[in-house]
Write a protein that holds these residues in place. Sequence first.
Motif, PDB file in Angstrom:
ATOM      1  N   GLU A  48       0.823  -1.207   0.000  1.00 55.52           N
ATOM      2  CA  GLU A  48       0.000   0.000   0.000  1.00 55.52           C
ATOM      3  C   GLU A  48       0.858   1.259   0.000  1.00 55.52           C
ATOM      4  OE1 GLU A  48      -2.728  -0.140   3.224  1.00 55.52           O
ATOM      5  OE2 GLU A  48      -3.818  -1.891   2.452  1.00 55.52           O
ATOM      6  N   LEU A  49       2.153   1.107  -0.218  1.00 57.80           N
ATOM      7  CA  LEU A  49       3.058   2.251  -0.250  1.00 57.80           C
ATOM      8  C   LEU A  49       2.681   3.171  -1.401  1.00 57.80           C
ATOM      9  CD1 LEU A  49       5.634   3.433   1.081  1.00 57.80           C
ATOM     10  CD2 LEU A  49       6.950   2.193  -0.648  1.00 57.80           C
ATOM     11  N   ALA A  50       2.518   4.459  -1.086  1.00 57.24           N
ATOM     12  CA  ALA A  50       2.139   5.452  -2.090  1.00 57.24           C
ATOM     13  C   ALA A  50       3.266   6.468  -2.233  1.00 57.24           C
ATOM     14  CB  ALA A  50       0.852   6.155  -1.686  1.00 57.24           C
ATOM     15  N   ILE A  51       3.746   6.630  -3.466  1.00 55.88           N
ATOM     16  CA  ILE A  51       4.901   7.482  -3.730  1.00 55.88           C
ATOM     17  C   ILE A  51       4.551   8.502  -4.803  1.00 55.88           C
ATOM     18  CG2 ILE A  51       7.284   7.536  -4.562  1.00 55.88           C
ATOM     19  CD1 ILE A  51       7.640   4.736  -3.492  1.00 55.88           C
ATOM     20  N   GLY A  52       4.900   9.752  -4.546  1.00 55.53           N
ATOM     21  CA  GLY A  52       4.785  10.807  -5.544  1.00 55.53           C
ATOM     22  C   GLY A  52       6.157  11.093  -6.137  1.00 55.53           C
ATOM     23  N   LEU A  53       6.242  11.158  -7.459  1.00 57.58           N
ATOM     24  CA  LEU A  53       7.508  11.415  -8.149  1.00 57.58           C
ATOM     25  C   LEU A  53       7.467  12.790  -8.808  1.00 57.58           C
ATOM     26  CD1 LEU A  53       8.083   7.977  -9.935  1.00 57.58           C
ATOM     27  CD2 LEU A  53       8.938   8.723  -7.708  1.00 57.58           C
ATOM     28  N   GLY A  54       8.402  13.636  -8.450  1.00 56.01           N
ATOM     29  CA  GLY A  54       8.498  14.928  -9.105  1.00 56.01           C
ATOM     30  C   GLY A  54       8.591  16.078  -8.115  1.00 56.01           C
ATOM     31  N   PRO A  55       9.056  17.211  -8.614  1.00 60.01           N
ATOM     32  CA  PRO A  55       9.473  17.404 -10.002  1.00 60.01           C
ATOM     33  C   PRO A  55      10.839  16.795 -10.275  1.00 60.01           C
ATOM     34  CG  PRO A  55       9.856  19.399  -8.742  1.00 60.01           C
ATOM     35  CD  PRO A  55       9.158  18.450  -7.813  1.00 60.01           C
ATOM     36  N   VAL A  56      11.101  16.519 -11.563  1.00 56.59           N
ATOM     37  CA  VAL A  56      12.411  16.053 -12.016  1.00 56.59           C
ATOM     38  C   VAL A  56      12.883  17.007 -13.107  1.00 56.59           C
ATOM     39  CG1 VAL A  56      13.667  14.216 -13.184  1.00 56.59           C
ATOM     40  CG2 VAL A  56      11.978  13.645 -11.449  1.00 56.59           C
ATOM     41  N   SER A  57      14.062  17.566 -12.943  1.00 58.50           N
ATOM     42  CA  SER A  57      14.586  18.525 -13.921  1.00 58.50           C
ATOM     43  C   SER A  57      15.765  17.926 -14.677  1.00 58.50           C
ATOM     44  CB  SER A  57      15.021  19.816 -13.219  1.00 58.50           C
ATOM     45  OG  SER A  57      16.091  19.570 -12.321  1.00 58.50           O
ATOM     46  N   PHE A  58      15.956  18.393 -15.907  1.00 61.35           N
ATOM     47  CA  PHE A  58      17.057  17.966 -16.768  1.00 61.35           C
ATOM     48  C   PHE A  58      17.842  19.189 -17.226  1.00 61.35           C
ATOM     49  CE2 PHE A  58      14.545  14.213 -16.881  1.00 61.35           C
ATOM     50  CZ  PHE A  58      15.378  13.169 -17.260  1.00 61.35           C
ATOM     51  N   PRO A  59      19.150  19.040 -17.467  1.00 59.17           N
ATOM     52  CA  PRO A  59      19.911  20.159 -18.025  1.00 59.17           C
ATOM     53  C   PRO A  59      19.429  20.487 -19.433  1.00 59.17           C
ATOM     54  CG  PRO A  59      21.253  18.166 -17.966  1.00 59.17           C
ATOM     55  CD  PRO A  59      19.991  17.852 -17.218  1.00 59.17           C
ATOM     56  N   VAL A  60      19.608  21.738 -19.827  1.00 61.44           N
ATOM     57  CA  VAL A  60      19.106  22.201 -21.124  1.00 61.44           C
ATOM     58  C   VAL A  60      19.713  21.399 -22.269  1.00 61.44           C
ATOM     59  CG1 VAL A  60      19.021  24.178 -22.689  1.00 61.44           C
ATOM     60  CG2 VAL A  60      18.629  24.511 -20.247  1.00 61.44           C
ATOM     61  N   PHE A  61      20.980  20.996 -22.149  1.00 62.88           N
ATOM     62  CA  PHE A  61      21.617  20.305 -23.281  1.00 62.88           C
ATOM     63  C   PHE A  61      21.000  18.924 -23.539  1.00 62.88           C
ATOM     64  CE2 PHE A  61      24.257  18.699 -19.781  1.00 62.88           C
ATOM     65  CZ  PHE A  61      24.477  17.381 -20.119  1.00 62.88           C
ATOM     66  N   LEU A  62      20.274  18.376 -22.552  1.00 59.66           N
ATOM     67  CA  LEU A  62      19.586  17.097 -22.757  1.00 59.66           C
ATOM     68  C   LEU A  62      18.114  17.282 -23.123  1.00 59.66           C
ATOM     69  CD1 LEU A  62      20.969  14.895 -19.831  1.00 59.66           C
ATOM     70  CD2 LEU A  62      21.577  14.758 -22.256  1.00 59.66           C
ATOM     71  N   ASP A  63      17.587  18.464 -22.879  1.00 52.91           N
ATOM     72  CA  ASP A  63      16.161  18.719 -23.075  1.00 52.91           C
ATOM     73  C   ASP A  63      15.891  19.047 -24.546  1.00 52.91           C
ATOM     74  OD1 ASP A  63      13.489  19.139 -22.612  1.00 52.91           O
ATOM     75  OD2 ASP A  63      13.751  21.154 -21.774  1.00 52.91           O
ATOM     76  N   ARG A  64      16.031  18.042 -25.393  1.00 48.09           N
ATOM     77  CA  ARG A  64      15.886  18.206 -26.834  1.00 48.09           C
ATOM     78  C   ARG A  64      15.456  16.871 -27.441  1.00 48.09           C
ATOM     79  NH1 ARG A  64      19.955  20.634 -29.174  1.00 48.09           N
ATOM     80  NH2 ARG A  64      20.848  21.540 -27.279  1.00 48.09           N
ATOM     81  N   PRO A  65      14.903  16.865 -28.657  1.00 50.64           N
ATOM     82  CA  PRO A  65      14.476  15.600 -29.268  1.00 50.64           C
ATOM     83  C   PRO A  65      15.633  14.669 -29.606  1.00 50.64           C
ATOM     84  CG  PRO A  65      13.440  17.491 -30.348  1.00 50.64           C
ATOM     85  CD  PRO A  65      14.509  18.032 -29.463  1.00 50.64           C
ATOM     86  N   GLN A  66      16.796  15.232 -29.954  1.00 47.93           N
ATOM     87  CA  GLN A  66      17.918  14.417 -30.408  1.00 47.93           C
ATOM     88  C   GLN A  66      18.623  13.735 -29.235  1.00 47.93           C
ATOM     89  OE1 GLN A  66      17.598  17.724 -30.870  1.00 47.93           O
ATOM     90  NE2 GLN A  66      17.828  18.262 -33.027  1.00 47.93           N
ATOM     91  N   ILE A  67      19.187  12.567 -29.508  1.00 42.83           N
ATOM     92  CA  ILE A  67      19.978  11.849 -28.506  1.00 42.83           C
ATOM     93  C   ILE A  67      21.378  12.465 -28.456  1.00 42.83           C
ATOM     94  CG2 ILE A  67      21.036   9.617 -27.969  1.00 42.83           C
ATOM     95  CD1 ILE A  67      18.475   8.338 -29.112  1.00 42.83           C
ATOM     96  N   VAL A  68      21.858  12.690 -27.244  1.00 43.34           N
ATOM     97  CA  VAL A  68      23.116  13.400 -27.027  1.00 43.34           C
ATOM     98  C   VAL A  68      24.173  12.435 -26.495  1.00 43.34           C
ATOM     99  CG1 VAL A  68      24.238  15.240 -25.712  1.00 43.34           C
ATOM    100  CG2 VAL A  68      21.920  15.576 -26.605  1.00 43.34           C
ATOM    101  N   THR A  69      25.390  12.579 -27.006  1.00 43.02           N
ATOM    102  CA  THR A  69      26.536  11.826 -26.512  1.00 43.02           C
ATOM    103  C   THR A  69      27.679  12.800 -26.252  1.00 43.02           C
ATOM    104  OG1 THR A  69      25.916   9.855 -27.781  1.00 43.02           O
ATOM    105  CG2 THR A  69      28.191   9.984 -27.017  1.00 43.02           C
ATOM    106  N   GLN A  70      28.371  12.604 -25.137  1.00 47.03           N
ATOM    107  CA  GLN A  70      29.569  13.403 -24.858  1.00 47.03           C
ATOM    108  C   GLN A  70      30.756  12.702 -25.507  1.00 47.03           C
ATOM    109  OE1 GLN A  70      29.944  14.458 -20.778  1.00 47.03           O
ATOM    110  NE2 GLN A  70      31.688  15.818 -21.116  1.00 47.03           N
ATOM    111  N   THR A  71      31.352  13.360 -26.482  1.00 44.75           N
ATOM    112  CA  THR A  71      32.371  12.696 -27.290  1.00 44.75           C
ATOM    113  C   THR A  71      33.786  12.912 -26.773  1.00 44.75           C
ATOM    114  OG1 THR A  71      32.439  14.621 -28.771  1.00 44.75           O
ATOM    115  CG2 THR A  71      30.973  12.803 -29.372  1.00 44.75           C
ATOM    116  N   GLY A  72      33.939  13.687 -25.742  1.00 41.55           N
ATOM    117  CA  GLY A  72      35.267  13.913 -25.173  1.00 41.55           C
ATOM    118  C   GLY A  72      35.425  15.341 -24.719  1.00 41.55           C
TER     119      GLY A  72
END
Length: 209
Positions: A48-72
């Motif tokens: 019966e454990l009840a959990i609320g999730l949020g808010p969750v924030s992301f950095p701007v460089f990840l907040d985009r449609p494209q998949i991001v990779t750090q190349t070095g």
Amino acid sequence: MSPRLPWRTLVVLAVLNLGGCASTPPSSFYLLSVLSAMDGPPTPADSELAIGLGPVSFPVFLDRPQIVTQTGGNRLAVDEFHRWGGTLQDDFMRVWSENLARLLGTSRILILPSEVRYPLDVRIAAEVLAFQGTADAQALLKVRWVVLDPNLDRVLAVRESRYQRPLAAPKDENALIAALSATLADFSREVATLARDLPKQAPAFDEKR
């Protein structure tokens, strides 16, 4: 009789025609995956454990449609042809909530903000600092998170966690998404363990009673 075009003009026209016939590669779209049967059987759904999730924030460089990779170093690669199926934040929250429901054996997982209202035992907020591929063929999740008493808005626990998983095949987007999903599963396990061990909170005092 039409005049003959100079040979240089004909070459330019031929190049332009070839460019017009070339098609742009189609984009591929990806979703994170939830814990599967390979990760062990789900906890029986009797909690019966009840959990609320949020808010969750992301950095701007990840907040985009494209998949991001750090190349070095300080360089990022933003892949125009490999994209998230929705928004990264929504997909992260969807999978995180499903993972916790499976691990804790409860359906009372609420993604905040929500129009649904029912008493919560804990609320978990998070700041995602990194969630991307790295130059050494790893998937990285780094997150600061806090567990709150939803009745008193009191901090019960504060954590900063880091998870890494190797890619099964370097420079492969399917392998990257699978490894990112695995880091989110690791995070879900840590959250579930802490939430399970917390003492159950007393309901908020109603001064009208």
